[in-house]
Design a protein around this motif. Structure first.
Motif, mmCIF file in Angstrom:
data_model
loop_
_atom_site.group_PDB
_atom_site.id
_atom_site.type_symbol
_atom_site.label_atom_id
_atom_site.label_comp_id
_atom_site.label_asym_id
_atom_site.label_seq_id
_atom_site.Cartn_x
_atom_site.Cartn_y
_atom_site.Cartn_z
ATOM 1 N N MET A 1 0.858 -1.180 0.000
ATOM 2 C CA MET A 1 0.000 0.000 0.000
ATOM 3 C C MET A 1 0.902 1.240 0.000
ATOM 4 O O MET A 1 1.901 1.298 0.706
ATOM 5 C CB MET A 1 -0.891 -0.019 1.246
ATOM 6 N N SER A 2 0.524 2.235 -0.781
ATOM 7 C CA SER A 2 1.324 3.459 -0.850
ATOM 8 C C SER A 2 1.195 4.259 0.449
ATOM 9 O O SER A 2 0.222 4.120 1.194
ATOM 10 C CB SER A 2 0.895 4.316 -2.036
ATOM 11 N N LEU A 3 2.169 5.101 0.670
ATOM 12 C CA LEU A 3 2.146 5.962 1.853
ATOM 13 C C LEU A 3 0.870 6.800 1.882
ATOM 14 O O LEU A 3 0.259 6.977 2.930
ATOM 15 C CB LEU A 3 3.378 6.865 1.873
ATOM 16 N N TRP A 4 0.456 7.304 0.725
ATOM 17 C CA TRP A 4 -0.705 8.195 0.668
ATOM 18 C C TRP A 4 -1.980 7.445 1.033
ATOM 19 O O TRP A 4 -2.838 7.990 1.733
ATOM 20 C CB TRP A 4 -0.803 8.874 -0.698
ATOM 21 N N LEU A 5 -2.111 6.183 0.609
ATOM 22 C CA LEU A 5 -3.279 5.380 1.004
ATOM 23 C C LEU A 5 -3.234 5.071 2.496
ATOM 24 O O LEU A 5 -4.259 5.081 3.171
ATOM 25 C CB LEU A 5 -3.347 4.102 0.182
ATOM 26 N N GLU A 6 -2.030 4.797 3.004
ATOM 27 C CA GLU A 6 -1.896 4.567 4.448
ATOM 28 C C GLU A 6 -2.323 5.803 5.231
ATOM 29 O O GLU A 6 -3.011 5.699 6.245
ATOM 30 C CB GLU A 6 -0.450 4.222 4.803
ATOM 31 N N LEU A 7 -1.909 6.991 4.764
ATOM 32 C CA LEU A 7 -2.251 8.221 5.468
ATOM 33 C C LEU A 7 -3.748 8.527 5.407
ATOM 34 O O LEU A 7 -4.299 9.123 6.327
ATOM 35 C CB LEU A 7 -1.436 9.386 4.923
ATOM 36 N N GLU A 8 -4.397 8.102 4.326
ATOM 37 C CA GLU A 8 -5.856 8.291 4.247
ATOM 38 C C GLU A 8 -6.559 7.570 5.377
ATOM 39 O O GLU A 8 -7.599 8.008 5.862
ATOM 40 C CB GLU A 8 -6.390 7.779 2.906
ATOM 41 N N GLN A 9 -5.998 6.459 5.796
ATOM 42 C CA GLN A 9 -6.618 5.649 6.851
ATOM 43 C C GLN A 9 -6.018 5.912 8.229
ATOM 44 O O GLN A 9 -6.438 5.322 9.213
ATOM 45 C CB GLN A 9 -6.476 4.169 6.492
ATOM 46 N N ALA A 10 -5.031 6.793 8.300
ATOM 47 C CA ALA A 10 -4.341 7.059 9.567
ATOM 48 C C ALA A 10 -5.243 7.814 10.534
ATOM 49 O O ALA A 10 -6.186 8.503 10.135
ATOM 50 C CB ALA A 10 -3.071 7.854 9.297
ATOM 51 N N ARG A 11 -4.916 7.693 11.789
ATOM 52 C CA ARG A 11 -5.637 8.397 12.838
ATOM 53 C C ARG A 11 -4.868 9.637 13.246
ATOM 54 O O ARG A 11 -3.644 9.716 13.082
ATOM 55 C CB ARG A 11 -5.829 7.479 14.039
ATOM 56 N N ARG A 12 -5.566 10.577 13.808
ATOM 57 C CA ARG A 12 -4.941 11.792 14.323
ATOM 58 C C ARG A 12 -3.786 11.416 15.246
ATOM 59 O O ARG A 12 -3.929 10.564 16.119
ATOM 60 C CB ARG A 12 -5.982 12.621 15.067
ATOM 61 N N GLY A 13 -2.660 12.061 15.027
ATOM 62 C CA GLY A 13 -1.490 11.825 15.855
ATOM 63 C C GLY A 13 -0.524 10.794 15.294
ATOM 64 O O GLY A 13 0.610 10.703 15.760
#
Length: 136
Positions: free
Chosen positions: A1-13
């Motif tokens: 998974m690309s970093l950008w897709l990971e960040l889409e699913q990331a939580r605050r912090g």
């Protein structure tokens, strides 16, 4: 998974190392990314410029905004000749890593024409209207 897709699913912090993010950014063919400068206190959009990785790293390290001048083909430290510097308050990367929003403290006018910002031309129907006069 690309970093950008990971960040889409990331939580605050959630955090990622800066070097990982810079490596993943989709720099254009010239190694640049668009950077929008916005006044930090009132939200006024001041200008759009370009940054390469070196300019972005210098800006983040020093707090003084540095761009890449496409016309001069060199780093351009905002205000180095005019004195109209930009101090970085915060930097933000958009959802897919191809645009920066820099919230800045602007000293003097942002535009090389002497106007407060670079967006003084209004597009109205079939014409362009100059909305702000330059300094006398």
């Amino acid at each position: 998974m690309s970093l950008w897709l990971e960040l889409e699913q990331a939580r605050r912090g959630d955090c990622r190392p800066l070097s990982e993010v810079l490596d993943a950014m989709p720099w254009n063919a010239d190694g640049l990314v668009a950077a929008i400068a916005q006044r930090h206190d009132d939200g006024e959009v001041l200008m759009l410029a370009w940054m390469n990785r070196t300019a972005l790293e210098e800006t983040l390290a020093s707090g003084r905004v540095c761009y890449w001048s496409r016309s001069r083909q060199r780093l351009w430290r905002k205000g180095e000749t005019s004195g109209h510097r930009q101090r970085l308050v915060s930097a933000h990367l958009d959802c897919d890593g191809d645009a920066l929003l820099l919230k800045v403290e602007q000293q003097g006018p942002a535009c090389h024409t002497g106007r407060p910002n670079c967006f003084y031309n209004d597009l109205d129907g079939e014409q362009l209207r100059v909305a702000v006069s330059g300094p006398a």
